[in-house]
Design an enzyme around this catalytic site. Structure first.
Site, PDB file in Angstrom:
ATOM      1  CG  HIS A 159      -9.859  -6.141   0.627  1.00 59.82           C
ATOM      2  ND1 HIS A 159      -9.898  -7.363   1.261  1.00 59.82           N
ATOM      3  CD2 HIS A 159      -8.586  -5.670   0.775  1.00 59.82           C
ATOM      4  CE1 HIS A 159      -8.708  -7.618   1.787  1.00 59.82           C
ATOM      5  NE2 HIS A 159      -7.897  -6.611   1.499  1.00 59.82           N
ATOM      6  CD  GLU A 199      -4.264  -8.070   1.431  1.00 64.50           C
ATOM      7  OE1 GLU A 199      -5.192  -7.456   2.004  1.00 64.50           O
ATOM      8  OE2 GLU A 199      -3.080  -7.694   1.454  1.00 64.50           O
ATOM      9  CG  ASN A 222      -0.510  -6.856  -1.631  1.00 67.29           C
ATOM     10  OD1 ASN A 222      -1.086  -7.448  -2.537  1.00 67.29           O
ATOM     11  ND2 ASN A 222      -1.031  -6.772  -0.412  1.00 67.29           N
ATOM     12  CG  ASP A 224     -12.380  -9.545   1.785  1.00 64.16           C
ATOM     13  OD1 ASP A 224     -12.668  -8.542   1.097  1.00 64.16           O
ATOM     14  OD2 ASP A 224     -11.611  -9.489   2.757  1.00 64.16           O
ATOM     15  CD  GLU A 270      -2.856  -1.327   2.329  1.00 67.72           C
ATOM     16  OE1 GLU A 270      -2.797  -0.447   3.212  1.00 67.72           O
ATOM     17  OE2 GLU A 270      -3.637  -2.290   2.383  1.00 67.72           O
TER      18      GLU A 270
END
Length: 315
Positions: free
Chosen positions: A194, A222, A158, A224, A117
């Protein structure tokens, strides 16, 4: 193809049903929190290895690959690291941290999120302690330190909000090109993903391809898919369609080497604590019962495997 999940260390230790399902369903695992700097080194020079060691050992017993997360992240700097330090001391501490962690798990972690990030939403470099004190150089340094500690590990940058062709994605693509031109060992780009159940990513396949065209691997790191509560059968079916879409994009792009969900059970999901009114983001519910999204991924993997058998030249 690595199909993985982030792992909640407490559940791994205390919940046999959780650990059994983790070992049976996935061939890769990611440390959700155990390898973050604040957790690994709570005091200067004092390392708390048991949580990370536990996951490594679990993975090795179950034949799973380990994805390390994360070496440099502005949100998990130990409290003892002072913003008042001179730049050279901060650089030394960061270098020692990266080197110590990667060296300890050399040959046992196939890939690392080296920096996490580093961009703001508008594509500019995020204003952090590292950027203020060390300048843009800290990103390249972290990759070089990690590579020196384990030349065999794949090294990723990432970030979130890069699934579509956003300003942030464009800026990350530019940054990766610049780093590689400078000889920085950036091997891959991680797409956190996400996502909300009613906002599937646009042209994820094309976006993965344009990063792959730079010569790097890509990975869903990651994933979801949060659902607005209360859930309904229709919402869960739409959630399943988003999971299927993301996996299909990854399977379509040969450079996509890993697909990881950010936790597999709603009982341990981070979503309700950060997205008010949302939840049910995982493949299994709070009782570890599979949801439609779980079957959607199995179906998509089966469809892709069938395509490969029918077309021997498929990558």
């Amino acid at each position: 193809m690595r199909i993985g999940s982030a792992v909640d260390g407490r559940s791994l230790s205390l919940d046999p049903a959780y650990s059994s399902l983790l070992g049976a369903e996935f061939n890769a695992v990611t440390t959700e929190n155990a390898m973050k700097w604040r957790n690994l080194e709570p005091l200067p020079g004092v390392y708390a290895w048991p949580g990370a060691d536990q996951l490594i050992e679990f993975a090795e017993r179950h034949g799973q690959a380990v994805y390390g997360h994360t070496l440099v992240w502005h949100s998990d700097v130990p409290t003892w690291v002072s913003p008042d330090w001179p730049a050279e001391r901060l650089r030394t501490e960061l270098r020692d941290h990266v080197t110590e962690v990667v060296s300890r798990y050399r040959g046992r972690v196939w890939a690392w999120d080296v920096v996490n990030e580093v961009l703001d939403e508008d594509g500019s470099l995020r204003e952090t302690l590292f950027l203020r004190k060390l300048g843009r150089r800290y990103i390249a340094d972290a990759f070089r330190w990690a590579h020196a500690a384990d030349p065999g590990a794949r090294l990723f940058i990432n970030d979130y909000g890069i699934e579509g062709r956003t300003r942030k994605a464009d800026a990350l693509l530019k940054l990766v090109k610049e780093l590689r031109r400078e000889g920085v060992p950036v091997d891959g780009v991680g797409f956190q993903s996400h996502i909300a159940w009613d906002q599937p990513p646009r042209d994820l396949t094309g976006n993965l391809r344009r990063f792959a065209d730079v010569g790097v691997s890509v990975a869903i790191t990651e994933l979801d898919v949060r659902v607005e509560l209360p859930t309904t059968p229709e919402k869960l079916e739409r959630q399943a369609a988003v999971y299927r879409q993301v996996l299909r994009s990854c399977l379509t792009v040969p450079a996509c080497v890993s697909f990881t969900v950010w936790g597999f059970t709603d009982a341990r999901s981070w979503i309700p604590g950060y997205h008010r009114g949302y939840g049910a983001a995982c493949l299994f519910d709070g009782n570890l019962a599979p949801k439609p999204a779980h079957q959607a991924l199995i179906d998509e993997l089966g469809r892709h495997a069938g395509t490969d058998r029918a077309s021997p030249t498929t990558n």
